[in-house]
Design an enzyme around this catalytic site. Structure first.
Site, short mmCIF file in Angstrom:
data_model
loop_
_atom_site.label_atom_id
_atom_site.label_comp_id
_atom_site.label_asym_id
_atom_site.label_seq_id
_atom_site.Cartn_x
_atom_site.Cartn_y
_atom_site.Cartn_z
N THR A 44 0.84 -1.20 0.00
CA THR A 44 0.00 0.00 0.00
C THR A 44 0.87 1.25 0.00
OG1 THR A 44 -1.79 -1.16 1.11
CG2 THR A 44 -1.78 1.25 1.30
N THR B 239 13.78 5.68 10.50
CA THR B 239 14.78 4.64 10.74
C THR B 239 14.35 3.36 10.02
OG1 THR B 239 15.30 5.64 12.85
CG2 THR B 239 16.01 3.35 12.54
N CYS C 96 -9.66 -7.31 1.02
CA CYS C 96 -10.09 -5.92 1.21
C CYS C 96 -11.58 -5.77 0.99
CB CYS C 96 -9.38 -4.99 0.23
SG CYS C 96 -7.62 -5.04 0.40
C1 LIG Z 1 -2.25 -6.25 -5.92
C2 LIG Z 1 -2.04 -5.70 -4.56
N1 LIG Z 1 -1.47 -4.50 -4.42
C3 LIG Z 1 -1.25 -3.95 -3.21
C4 LIG Z 1 -1.60 -4.61 -2.05
C5 LIG Z 1 -1.33 -3.99 -0.72
O1 LIG Z 1 -0.22 -4.58 -0.11
P1 LIG Z 1 0.02 -4.50 1.47
O2 LIG Z 1 -0.99 -5.41 2.10
O3 LIG Z 1 1.42 -4.96 1.64
O4 LIG Z 1 -0.17 -3.09 1.86
C6 LIG Z 1 -2.22 -5.87 -2.14
C7 LIG Z 1 -2.66 -6.57 -0.93
O5 LIG Z 1 -3.59 -7.34 -0.96
C8 LIG Z 1 -2.43 -6.43 -3.43
O6 LIG Z 1 -3.00 -7.62 -3.59
#
Ligand SMILES: Cc1ncc(COP(=O)(O)O)c(C=O)c1O
Length: 385
Positions: A74, A241, A328
């Site tokens: 993210t 850090t 999500c």
């Molecule tokens: C395609 C994709 N991008 C970004 C993310 C976000 O990653 P993170 O959970 O490490 O923030 C996800 C998480 O499900 C994902 O599947």
């Protein structure tokens, strides 16, 4: 989760590998100094950090200085999008992405649209793949950013990144960002050296490393604004850090994933084909969202007129963990944006289920899933009589 749980939700997250955990704990124990400190312990921690950077850089064929450690996918996606927009707004305000990106891309470009950027969203076909002709028709001289995911997290479609890169770079000066969270360590991400993507997002917890680890990888020198300002760590682009143990664990998990990739791919393909055949036996009651051209570690399908949660709960009672199309969107009651973009029949929109394999998946898990799923389908038919 107890040890008998059959975990088939590796695209939501993975269980860290024991050897990755061992590295993580060892680094915490022995190399906990601040890597920016000038004393010997700091220099040692920094050397370890640089080695981790180098290992990840080797996988995508770039240089160690081009790997910026972040707290995950993210953050890397937000960094790529806001950083590019902020630093290049004088060149143009046009952005292209797809309708099926992860929310960490879609929500970021939505904010930019509210700030006056113009955003075009590429459609996808039934297999979840963009049209290169549409991309060609949308890239303009004032396009400053194109963000296209490599593998879709909800149904596994693989986008033609190499061909897209060629079009984008021929027609514009835009930065091409690729969210490789679901592909890195699972399928090759060694793009063409001369004409591949410019920025790549990866995330640790999808490849059996730790949550809260990831990277944004640069494949050439780019003008991009810092994401977090402060002490100037990570080459001035991401202050704070650096979490050395997370970074080293990420590098270790990446190496293990890449070394095991050929063997794992064969396994995933076998299960994928097997499950496709199995699911096709249910005839018109099941719609497969994943196509055979997609990534083999994600299989997504929908049961006619049935809510995903009903199947998830029924499977869970037998110790099998799967998810609706994505972690999500699984708590939302609305249809996922990916399912909407695929344009499938309304009767199949409620019951999308995703199975995703990982390093700890074994044959017996797939067999057990098939047995239990058949029983559940029989019970549901009985109830419907
Ligand atoms: C395609 C994709 N991008 C970004 C993310 C976000 O990653 P993170 O959970 O490490 O923030 C996800 C998480 O499900 C994902 O599947």
């Amino acid at each position: 989760m107890n040890s008998n749980t059959i975990y088939l939700d590796n695209s939501a997250t993975t269980k860290p590998l024991p050897e990755v955990m061992q590295t993580f704990l060892q680094v915490n124990e022995l190399y906990y100094a601040n890597p920016a400190s000038i004393h010997e312990a700091g220099v040692e921690a920094n050397a370890l950090l640089m080695r981790a950077r180098e290992q990840i850089a080797n996988i995508v064929r770039t240089e160690a200085k081009d790997v910026i450690f972040t707290a995950g996918g993210t953050e890397s996606n937000n960094f790529a999008i806001f950083g590019t927009a902020q630093a290049n707004v004088h060149k143009g305000k046009h952005i292209i992405t797809t309708k099926i990106e992860h929310p960490s891309v879609l929500e970021a470009v939505k904010i930019l649209a509210q700030q006056g950027f113009e955003v075009d969203y590429l459609s996808v076909n039934e297999a979840g793949v963009i049209s290169l002709d549409e991309l060609r028709s949308k890239v303009r001289k004032d396009t400053i950013l194109v963000s296209i995911m490599h593998v879709n997290n909800e149904m596994g479609a693989i986008q033609p990144i190499q061909d897209a890169a060629k079009i984008i770079h021929e027609q514009s000066r835009a930065i091409f960002h690729v969210d490789a969270v679901q592909s890195f360590g699972k399928i090759p991400v060694q793009f063409n050296d001369q004409n591949g993507p410019d920025l790549i997002t990866i995330s640790g917890h999808k490849i059996h490393a730790l949550k809260g680890s990831g990277a944004l990888i640069f494949r050439k020198k780019l003008t991009i604004a810092p994401y977090i300002v402060g002490g100037g760590q990570e080459f001035g682009l991401r202050s704070g850090t650096v979490a050395v143990p997370q970074a080293v664990a990420l590098a270790k998990a990446s190496r293990i994933a890449v070394e095991a990739m050929a063997e794992k791919t064969l396994q995933y393909e076998k299960w994928y084909k097997d499950l496709h055949l199995f699911l096709r036996n249910f005839g018109s009651n099941i719609h497969l969202l994943s196509s055979e051209a997609g990534a083999a570690h994600i299989i997504s399908f929908s049961v006619k007129e049935l809510k995903g949660e009903i199947l998830i709960n029924a499977l869970q009672k037998h110790g099998i963990i799967v998810s609706t199309s994505s972690a999500c969107s699984s708590k939302q009651t609305t249809t996922s944006h990916v399912v909407e973009a695929l344009n499938i029949a309304p009767s199949f929109k409620k019951g999308v289920l995703r199975l995703s394999f990982g390093a700890q998946t074994i044959d017996a898990h797939i067999e057990q899933f098939k047995t239990i799923f058949s029983d559940i389908m029989c019970d549901l038919k009985g109830e419907n009589k």
